[in-house]
Design a protein around this motif. Sequence first.
Motif, PDB file in Angstrom:
ATOM      1  N   GLU A  95       0.792  -1.220   0.071  1.00 14.48           N
ATOM      2  CA  GLU A  95      -0.033   0.069   0.016  1.00 14.48           C
ATOM      3  C   GLU A  95       0.812   1.402   0.170  1.00 14.48           C
ATOM      4  OE1 GLU A  95      -3.391   2.073   2.781  1.00 14.48           O
ATOM      5  OE2 GLU A  95      -3.142  -0.076   2.755  1.00 14.48           O
ATOM      6  N   ALA A  96       1.924   1.234   0.828  1.00 16.32           N
ATOM      7  CA  ALA A  96       2.688   2.501   0.938  1.00 16.32           C
ATOM      8  C   ALA A  96       3.454   2.800  -0.398  1.00 16.32           C
ATOM      9  CB  ALA A  96       3.740   2.569   2.168  1.00 16.32           C
ATOM     10  N   LEU A  97       3.953   1.522  -1.006  1.00 19.57           N
ATOM     11  CA  LEU A  97       4.718   1.665  -2.144  1.00 19.57           C
ATOM     12  C   LEU A  97       3.662   2.385  -3.376  1.00 19.57           C
ATOM     13  CD1 LEU A  97       7.258   1.628  -4.193  1.00 19.57           C
ATOM     14  CD2 LEU A  97       6.537  -0.902  -4.336  1.00 19.57           C
ATOM     15  N   TRP A  98       2.585   1.596  -3.303  1.00 24.55           N
ATOM     16  CA  TRP A  98       1.447   2.056  -4.343  1.00 24.55           C
ATOM     17  C   TRP A  98       1.214   3.301  -4.360  1.00 24.55           C
ATOM     18  CZ3 TRP A  98       0.111   1.725  -8.861  1.00 24.55           C
ATOM     19  CH2 TRP A  98      -1.268   2.074  -9.517  1.00 24.55           C
ATOM     20  N   GLN A  99       1.161   4.049  -3.014  1.00 25.45           N
ATOM     21  CA  GLN A  99       0.647   5.313  -2.871  1.00 25.45           C
ATOM     22  C   GLN A  99       1.858   6.221  -3.355  1.00 25.45           C
ATOM     23  OE1 GLN A  99      -2.417   6.089  -2.199  1.00 25.45           O
ATOM     24  NE2 GLN A  99      -2.538   3.760  -2.316  1.00 25.45           N
ATOM     25  N   ASN A 100       3.027   5.865  -3.002  1.00 29.18           N
ATOM     26  CA  ASN A 100       4.101   6.670  -3.733  1.00 29.18           C
ATOM     27  C   ASN A 100       4.129   6.731  -5.368  1.00 29.18           C
ATOM     28  OD1 ASN A 100       4.896   7.080  -1.185  1.00 29.18           O
ATOM     29  ND2 ASN A 100       7.122   6.163  -1.263  1.00 29.18           N
ATOM     30  N   LEU A 179      -5.503   7.133  10.283  1.00 25.66           N
ATOM     31  CA  LEU A 179      -5.659   7.207   8.872  1.00 25.66           C
ATOM     32  C   LEU A 179      -4.766   6.165   7.949  1.00 25.66           C
ATOM     33  CD1 LEU A 179      -5.964  11.188   8.568  1.00 25.66           C
ATOM     34  CD2 LEU A 179      -7.627   9.451   8.846  1.00 25.66           C
ATOM     35  N   SER A 180      -5.482   5.537   7.262  1.00 27.60           N
ATOM     36  CA  SER A 180      -4.838   4.712   6.036  1.00 27.60           C
ATOM     37  C   SER A 180      -4.120   5.608   5.092  1.00 27.60           C
ATOM     38  CB  SER A 180      -5.809   3.887   5.460  1.00 27.60           C
ATOM     39  OG  SER A 180      -5.233   3.302   4.169  1.00 27.60           O
ATOM     40  N   ILE A 181      -3.044   5.525   4.866  1.00 26.69           N
ATOM     41  CA  ILE A 181      -1.986   6.343   3.863  1.00 26.69           C
ATOM     42  C   ILE A 181      -2.946   6.232   2.448  1.00 26.69           C
ATOM     43  CG2 ILE A 181      -0.490   4.312   3.341  1.00 26.69           C
ATOM     44  CD1 ILE A 181       0.338   8.205   3.271  1.00 26.69           C
ATOM     45  N   ALA A 182      -3.459   5.170   2.187  1.00 20.57           N
ATOM     46  CA  ALA A 182      -4.156   4.939   0.925  1.00 20.57           C
ATOM     47  C   ALA A 182      -5.587   5.855   0.834  1.00 20.57           C
ATOM     48  CB  ALA A 182      -4.640   3.649   0.553  1.00 20.57           C
ATOM     49  N   GLN A 183      -6.251   5.917   2.061  1.00 15.74           N
ATOM     50  CA  GLN A 183      -7.416   6.846   2.009  1.00 15.74           C
ATOM     51  C   GLN A 183      -6.943   8.303   2.029  1.00 15.74           C
ATOM     52  OE1 GLN A 183     -10.790   5.590   1.893  1.00 15.74           O
ATOM     53  NE2 GLN A 183     -10.008   3.528   1.899  1.00 15.74           N
TER      54      GLN A 183
END
Length: 314
Positions: A95-100, A179-183
Amino acid sequence: MAEGLKKFEKWLHDSVFKPLEDKKMPVMEHLVELQVRLTRAVIATGIVFVVTFFYADTLVQWLRIPLQNMFVPGSLTWVPTDLPTVPFVFLAPAEALWQNVKVAGLFAVVLATPYILWEIWQFVVPGLHVHERRFVGPFVLLSTVAFYAGVLFSFFFVLPFALNFLISYGVNAGFIPQLSIAQYVGFALWFLMVFGVIFEVPLAITLMAKLGWVDAPFLKRYRKWAFLGAFLVAAILTPTPDPFNQCIMALPMYFFYEVGIVSAGVFGKKRPVSDAQAGAGVPAAGAKPVAPVPNPVMAAEGEYVGVPSSGRRR
């Protein structure tokens, strides 16, 4: 001054616009040129993406600024709010990589937009007439500036206000904010993009008025429907179902509709003179009809028209 301006316009027409006239290229050559220009735009965006991905963590940190800070226009500074520290979590391994990747890709497209528009302009301009180029060129430039202005307005004013209200409401209700980083990234990027598009509303209305599709009186008649439509569109586009964010998005949308009405009245397509004079022969209400002047040459059948005598009869 006026003569110098006319000379400059003639030079601009002969030296810049005239050489760009369409050379009547075959369809396949147009397709090849489109492929080349799209490839250039993709390569340029990819190069910018490499740079933005290298700074993706910094960009995400910048996106976190409106969460716990409010922008003060007077001092041009960010002031911390009373919210507690809100930690970010990720709920999936990637999730963190995809948000970057998402943040870097969006910023790459935004930064490469001027070059992408330049390639589109170079492909489209040979098929346009001179007067169309004079209108489309400034329109594209203004639309780009308006999109950037909408993104900045959302980042500095809308996002801090909306996030502070929502997080404060949850904290006052007794919940612990996590908070979720993706949200959060999806929420912030969606607000930035939507407000960038909202700032395009006056230009879109002006373009339709320039083409003669709408005019100021038509837009004024549908004000109430535009107000209702703004709230319906905001209800669809708002990432949260609360009415607060819906109003934050709908009210600027309707405000720019009113700006579009003014712009349509100023820059809209003017009605032909013949149409304006069409009702000139219609008598006003209550006016007495004017009796026609008899014409001695064109008389009704059977009516005798005497020949004027040169002398007086005795």
